[in-house]
Each structure stands twice: as structure tokens, then as C-alpha cells.
Write an enzyme that holds these catalytic residues in place. Structure first.
Site, PDB file in Angstrom:
ATOM      1  N   CYS A 141       0.852  -1.197   0.000  1.00  0.00           N
ATOM      2  CA  CYS A 141       0.000   0.000   0.000  1.00  0.00           C
ATOM      3  C   CYS A 141       0.889   1.249   0.000  1.00  0.00           C
ATOM      4  O   CYS A 141       1.579   1.514  -0.978  1.00  0.00           O
ATOM      5  CB  CYS A 141      -0.960  -0.053   1.174  1.00  0.00           C
ATOM      6  SG  CYS A 141      -2.212   1.250   1.147  1.00  0.00           S
ATOM      7  N   ASP A 198      -9.573  -2.468  -6.938  1.00  0.00           N
ATOM      8  CA  ASP A 198      -8.988  -1.559  -5.955  1.00  0.00           C
ATOM      9  C   ASP A 198      -9.678  -0.202  -6.086  1.00  0.00           C
ATOM     10  O   ASP A 198      -9.538   0.483  -7.104  1.00  0.00           O
ATOM     11  CB  ASP A 198      -7.488  -1.431  -6.217  1.00  0.00           C
ATOM     12  CG  ASP A 198      -6.751  -0.713  -5.101  1.00  0.00           C
ATOM     13  OD1 ASP A 198      -7.317   0.218  -4.518  1.00  0.00           O
ATOM     14  OD2 ASP A 198      -5.590  -1.085  -4.836  1.00  0.00           O
ATOM     15  N   HIS A 230      -8.237  -3.869  -2.943  1.00  0.00           N
ATOM     16  CA  HIS A 230      -7.025  -3.336  -2.334  1.00  0.00           C
ATOM     17  C   HIS A 230      -6.701  -4.132  -1.058  1.00  0.00           C
ATOM     18  O   HIS A 230      -7.595  -4.631  -0.377  1.00  0.00           O
ATOM     19  CB  HIS A 230      -7.241  -1.864  -1.981  1.00  0.00           C
ATOM     20  CG  HIS A 230      -6.024  -1.185  -1.464  1.00  0.00           C
ATOM     21  ND1 HIS A 230      -4.990  -0.793  -2.285  1.00  0.00           N
ATOM     22  CD2 HIS A 230      -5.657  -0.829  -0.203  1.00  0.00           C
ATOM     23  CE1 HIS A 230      -4.043  -0.227  -1.551  1.00  0.00           C
ATOM     24  NE2 HIS A 230      -4.417  -0.241  -0.288  1.00  0.00           N
TER      25      HIS A 230
END
Length: 261
Positions: A141, A198, A230
Site C-alpha cells: 500500500c 482496488d 485493495h
């Protein structure tokens, strides 16, 4: 440094993976850069080494238990893994209770500071049993974006794996460039692991980035997992997807071995 999950994660899912310390040496350390001590979690196999190195870049939640567990997973594979706290100059996110409290701290963190702190972490690990000829980086991330940038910054990196890191965005004095800008400057092959669903990284951004890599004939590549959201590797969160996570982890191992780490 916190040894538990951050309070900002309201519920830890039952899918959470726990990696034991059998056959490993783990410790919390501090290293110095510019008169500032940076804390980090280190996991490595027992023995004297030298061991191949993986720099591990955390998510927005910092070096909480999930990242520590990933470091142990890497150590079980034979790597010396170091996960530095990269927000520490701006604030301690480990005890905050919501992502809305964390974001203002992260928003103050300059890319130049992060890259220099990772350089200092690499220096420390090479002096403490790491092999300077076999160095990789991986991040998730927030750390996925940093992974791309570090592969363009540090010539000692042999391979990198970026998990669903943001590829483009607004530019400012803290974030003067993004991975899309660095596609021609990568000094090591990067494997990007992304998700079709995502909500924070549009698939158009991924496609545009793939085209940028192809235009410069980069050895880096980007894989997109259909139907995955995500943070599909985050086994402690509802976003976890077992199939994509396991496949991505195997691809990470293959990528590092393929490139001599």
C-alpha cells in the site's frame, strides 16, 4: 514500537496468519540517521550469514504485528528482513484509533526523508549480517508506492516487489514525483502486484503504468488479480483474498530468486 495490531484496526480477522520464531532471531533495533534514532523490527534466520536482505516497507499503519509477521515469513525463507518505522519523525501512529487520525501524520512525511531512512536501514543491516550483493525491497500500500521510488533511487537493489502501491497523484514539495514518473529510472526489476477492484488505484492507472514500462522496455512487470480488492494480502483485514495472497507470495519468492536475491 508496538508489538500488537494498531488500534486503528478495529477487528482482527480470523484469517490472520501467525508465523512463529522457531529457527529465527528477531529483535527491535534502533539506527541513527542525521542525529535521529529510527526504530525497526529485524527478523533473520539463526546463524552468522551473510544473509540476503529484504527491506520491508510498511502500510499506513506502521510496523504493527502484521508487518512484523511478514518480516518473520521472509526470515523463514532465509532472508534478513528489516522493517523501519518511517513515520517516526512526524508522529507515532501505533496507538491511534482510526485511519483518519493517521492520515494527517502520513501526509507530512517527505519522500526524500523516507528514501534516506531506507538507505540508513540498508547500511545498518549490511553491517549486521546482511549481504550487500543480495538486496531486495518489498512494500504494501503506502509502502508499495515507496518500493517503486526506492528501486529508482538505490542502485544496490537487485529486485523489488510492490504490492498495490499508488502509481500517480498530485505532485508537491513532499511528493515531487510518483512511480509513473520513475518508470524509466528504475535501477532494478520491479514486480507490481495489483487488484482489479482496488477502489483507490483505478485500473486505468495500472494500464497506463504498464504502457509506460513497455515504452522503455523495462524488465519490470505488473500483474493484476481479477476480482481482488485493495490490500488483498492483509490477512488480518476483511480485504484478504487467500488465492491472490498465496499466488502473490509465491511470485515474490520466484521474482527474488530469478534476480539473484
Amino acid at each position: 514500537m508496538s508489538t500488537a495490531f494498531t488500534p486503528a484496526v478495529a477487528t482482527v480477522e480470523s484469517t490472520r496468519i501467525h508465523t512463529d520464531e522457531q529457527g529465527l532471531v528477531t529483535r527491535d533495533i534502533r539506527f541513527l540517521r542525521d542525529d535521529t534514532h529510527i526504530t525497526a523490527y529485524v527478523a533473520q534466520p539463526e546463524g552468522t550469514g551473510p544473509f540476503p536482505v529484504v527491506l520491508l516497507v510498511h502500510e499506513i499503519f506502521g510496523v504493527h504485528e502484521h508487518i512484523r509477521d511478514v518480516a518473520r515469513r521472509l526470515a523463514k525463507l532465509g532472508y534478513l528482513s528489516i522493517a523501519p518505522e518511517l513515520f517516526s519523525r512526524q508522529g507515532d501512529v501505533s496507538q491511534l484509533h482510526s485511519i483518519d487520525e493517521i492520515r494527517p501524520i502520513v501526509a507530512q512525511v517527505p519522500d526524500t526523508q523516507v528514501l534516506a531512512d531506507l538507505d540508513a536501514a540498508l547500511d545498518w543491516v549490511v553491517q549486521h549480517g546482511g549481504d550487500p550483493e543480495r538486496v531486495a525491497i518489498t512494500g504494501f500500500c503506502w509502502g508499495g508506492r515507496i518500493t517503486w521510488l526506492y528501486a529508482a533511487h538505490q542502485s544496490k537493489i537487485k529486485a523489488a516487489v510492490a504490492w498495490y502501491g499508488r502509481l500517480q497523484g498530485e505532485r508537491n514539495h513532499l511528493q515531487p514525483s510518483h512511480p509513473i514518473d520513475a518508470s524509466a529510472q528504475l535501477q532494478a526489476p520491479v514486480l507490481g502486484l495489483y487488484a482489479s477492484d482496488d477502489s483507490g488505484i483505478p485500473l486505468d492507472d495500472v494500464t497506463r503504468f504498464q504502457a509506460a514500462l513497455a515504452a522503455v522496455e523495462s524488465p519490470s512487470r505488473v500483474i493484476v488479480y481479477p476480482g481482488a480488492p485493495h490490500a488483498f494480502y492483509a490477512d488480518y483485514r476483511p480485504s484478504y483474498r487467500t488465492s491472490a495472497a498465496r499466488d502473490g507470495w509465491q511470485k515474490l519468492q520466484n521474482w527474488l530468486r530469478q534476480h539473484g536475491v
